[in-house]
Design a protein around this motif. Structure first.
Motif, PDB file in Angstrom:
ATOM      1  N   GLY A 371      43.353  30.806  11.798  1.00  0.00           N
ATOM      2  CA  GLY A 371      43.430  31.462  10.497  1.00  0.00           C
ATOM      3  C   GLY A 371      42.786  32.830  10.515  1.00  0.00           C
ATOM      4  N   ARG A 372      41.657  32.938  11.193  1.00  0.00           N
ATOM      5  CA  ARG A 372      40.977  34.230  11.267  1.00  0.00           C
ATOM      6  C   ARG A 372      41.755  35.202  12.155  1.00  0.00           C
ATOM      7  N   LYS A 384      45.099  48.536   8.080  1.00  0.00           N
ATOM      8  CA  LYS A 384      43.827  48.527   7.360  1.00  0.00           C
ATOM      9  C   LYS A 384      43.428  47.069   7.123  1.00  0.00           C
ATOM     10  N   PRO A 385      42.118  46.809   7.034  1.00  0.00           N
ATOM     11  CA  PRO A 385      41.672  45.427   6.901  1.00  0.00           C
ATOM     12  C   PRO A 385      41.940  44.838   5.528  1.00  0.00           C
ATOM     13  N   ILE A 386      42.014  43.505   5.491  1.00  0.00           N
ATOM     14  CA  ILE A 386      42.078  42.780   4.222  1.00  0.00           C
ATOM     15  C   ILE A 386      40.712  42.895   3.547  1.00  0.00           C
ATOM     16  N   ASP A 387      40.688  42.918   2.221  1.00  0.00           N
ATOM     17  CA  ASP A 387      39.422  42.947   1.485  1.00  0.00           C
ATOM     18  C   ASP A 387      38.533  41.799   1.973  1.00  0.00           C
ATOM     19  N   PRO A 388      37.337  42.103   2.534  1.00  0.00           N
ATOM     20  CA  PRO A 388      36.468  41.060   3.082  1.00  0.00           C
ATOM     21  C   PRO A 388      36.130  39.959   2.081  1.00  0.00           C
ATOM     22  N   VAL A 394      39.213  32.903   0.854  1.00  0.00           N
ATOM     23  CA  VAL A 394      40.258  32.093   1.488  1.00  0.00           C
ATOM     24  C   VAL A 394      39.658  31.165   2.534  1.00  0.00           C
ATOM     25  N   HIS A 395      38.756  31.712   3.376  1.00  0.00           N
ATOM     26  CA  HIS A 395      38.150  30.886   4.422  1.00  0.00           C
ATOM     27  C   HIS A 395      37.235  29.818   3.824  1.00  0.00           C
ATOM     28  N   PHE A 396      36.539  30.156   2.730  1.00  0.00           N
ATOM     29  CA  PHE A 396      35.661  29.173   2.090  1.00  0.00           C
ATOM     30  C   PHE A 396      36.477  28.002   1.535  1.00  0.00           C
ATOM     31  N   GLY A 398      39.441  27.134   2.535  1.00  0.00           N
ATOM     32  CA  GLY A 398      39.987  26.427   3.688  1.00  0.00           C
ATOM     33  C   GLY A 398      38.975  25.498   4.325  1.00  0.00           C
ATOM     34  N   PHE A 399      37.726  25.954   4.429  1.00  0.00           N
ATOM     35  CA  PHE A 399      36.674  25.113   5.009  1.00  0.00           C
ATOM     36  C   PHE A 399      36.425  23.886   4.134  1.00  0.00           C
ATOM     37  N   ALA A 400      36.404  24.093   2.818  1.00  0.00           N
ATOM     38  CA  ALA A 400      36.188  22.972   1.901  1.00  0.00           C
ATOM     39  C   ALA A 400      37.306  21.937   2.038  1.00  0.00           C
ATOM     40  N   LEU A 401      38.557  22.411   2.151  1.00  0.00           N
ATOM     41  CA  LEU A 401      39.686  21.486   2.303  1.00  0.00           C
ATOM     42  C   LEU A 401      39.619  20.752   3.641  1.00  0.00           C
ATOM     43  N   LEU A 402      39.182  21.451   4.695  1.00  0.00           N
ATOM     44  CA  LEU A 402      39.039  20.801   5.996  1.00  0.00           C
ATOM     45  C   LEU A 402      37.984  19.703   5.946  1.00  0.00           C
ATOM     46  N   MET A 403      36.866  19.971   5.242  1.00  0.00           N
ATOM     47  CA  MET A 403      35.829  18.951   5.099  1.00  0.00           C
ATOM     48  C   MET A 403      36.361  17.748   4.315  1.00  0.00           C
ATOM     49  N   LEU A 404      37.178  18.016   3.295  1.00  0.00           N
ATOM     50  CA  LEU A 404      37.788  16.932   2.529  1.00  0.00           C
ATOM     51  C   LEU A 404      38.714  16.116   3.417  1.00  0.00           C
ATOM     52  N   LEU A 405      39.532  16.808   4.236  1.00  0.00           N
ATOM     53  CA  LEU A 405      40.418  16.111   5.169  1.00  0.00           C
ATOM     54  C   LEU A 405      39.609  15.275   6.152  1.00  0.00           C
TER      55      LEU A 405
END
Length: 419
Positions: A371-372, A384-388, A394-396, A398-405
């Motif tokens: 993902g990164r 140009k970069p995506i707004d940090p 998005v990553h937060f 995603g991490f929460a959903l991964l922990m749920l999975l």
């Protein structure tokens, strides 16, 4: 106890190798790696070396390398803050005391007006209650924040993840999965050096006692050259016919000491994962070859990667359900079964899990390396970069959903074991 030791060793090795790849390429790119962690949750053990804190944490569900700039900085100084400053021999700030300044009687206390710890490395402010003269202090590039008596090194912009080129950032993210593939290659090579590599022709290494092959007169070292009048040249051809012919008589011609011997064997019916296959109870022969051993390491890694990708594709298309996924509990149970079959099978299992870890981490889902990498790729395309902040959200999520999975998968593992 053997299973516990094997699981801890295997888990530690896979995570260590993965995160070690991230760490090495972060340091090579000049990034400040704040922490190298095995596991998540509370710290069990830690030490600091060469700017990095190495920790072992309680929950065995992965690991991470925390690089400066990937997350918001721990301390943010704003105008009006009162801080203490300690200096090195060159007169530069070496420690910035954020709180508990009374424990640092030699620190010079100022009220902050302006701070730039990214580029200019300067702190400007006034002595407390003395605003006639603004003071300016140069900050050492390896200075530390001191907060609650815990020291955290500052990270100038050129030490942060975002300051590096797209190529260096992509390589740092890809290095973890890459190391998992390299570990698998090394393990398969070790297996080849210890037990040899499978021969290409249909030569028998061992005949199981009481098997249909033994009853038909098969012996160790025999080579299958014909089945039902059809020439056989590879082990795969031989096993394919046997697997597809449960409880069917097969006429086979063997070569033993240069002599052709004809016999009949009936493969025994076995059910594996709801599939009915034939087996006659023989193992493939192995040979020792230094060159073939290295070739074997790469070939086995390639074939295992293809198999895992195929299964992953079936999961995505709905041919497999989530119930078939395994978490730490399921992997522990499978490891227990593998350990009972011997050290060589345990090594092969470790190699397969290493490849699996590398592939899963390359899936383009938020919070995973894939993902990164996707965000870095989008930056390369857009210029140009995506707004940090947006990327961080998005990553937060995603991490929460991964922990749920992970919780769902672990619950399924427990049900399979105890219900």
């Amino acid at each position: 106890m053997n299973t516990v030791i094997a699981f801890v060793f295997m888990f530690g090795l896979l995570v260590f190798i993965h995160e070690f790849g991230h760490l090495i390429f972060a340091k090579r790119a000049g990034m400040l790696a704040r922490e190298f962690a095995i596991g998540f949750g509370p710290k069990i053990f830690s030490f600091t070396k060469n700017e990095t804190v190495y920790t072992i944490r309680l929950l065995p569900i992965g690991g991470y390398v925390r690089v400066a700039g990937e997350d918001p900085e721990i301390v943010e100084l704003k105008p009006g803050h009162h801080i203490g400053l300690e200096f090195n021999d060159e007169g530069k700030v070496k420690k910035i005391i954020v709180n508990n300044k009374s424990k640092h009687p030699n620190a010079r206390v100022i009220e902050v007006e302006h701070v730039d710890l990214d580029h200019q490395l300067v702190i400007e402010g006034y002595e407390i209650d003395e605003y006639d003269e603004k003071l300016s202090f140069k900050v050492d590039e390896k200075a530390f924040f001191v907060m609650d008596e815990m020291e955290t090194q500052i990270a100038p912009y050129d030490r942060q993840f975002a300051s590096k080129s797209v190529g260096k950032r992509a390589m740092q993210l890809f290095a973890g999965p890459m190391m998992n593939f390299l570990l698998a290659i090394v393990i398969f090579i070790i297996l080849g050096l210890i037990q040899g590599v499978p021969v290409e022709n249909a030569k028998l290494g061992e005949v199981q006692s009481g098997s249909p092959a033994e009853e038909a007169g098969f012996q160790d070292g025999d080579e299958i050259i014909e089945i039902e009048g059809n020439s056989i040249s590879t082990w795969e051809e031989f096993t394919t016919i046997v697997r597809e012919s449960p409880e069917e008589e097969l006429d086979m011609t063997l070569e033993r000491n240069g002599e052709a011997i004809t016999t009949t064997v009936t493969p025994r019916l076995n059910e594996i994962e709801d599939m009915e296959i034939g087996q006659i109870g023989v193992y493939q022969a192995f040979e020792k070859s230094f060159f073939k051993t290295f070739k074997y390491g790469f070939e086995q890694t390639y074939e295992t990667t293809k198999l895992i990708l195929t299964n992953l594709g079936m999961l995505i298309t709905g041919q497999y359900s989530l119930d078939m996924l395994s978490g730490p509990v399921g992997i522990y149970d499978a490891t227990d079964q593998v350990v009972q079959t011997g050290f060589m099978n345990f090594l092969m299992w470790t190699a397969m899990l290493s490849i699996n870890l590398g592939i899963v981490n390359l899936v383009p889902l938020p919070a995973l390396d894939g993902g990164r990498l996707l965000f870095v790729g989008l930056e390369a395309v857009r210029g140009k970069p995506i707004d940090p902040q947006k990327e961080g959200i998005v990553h937060f999520i995603g991490f929460a959903l991964l922990m749920l999975l992970m919780l769902v998968v672990t619950w399924n593992d427990i049900q399979r074991l105890f219900l």
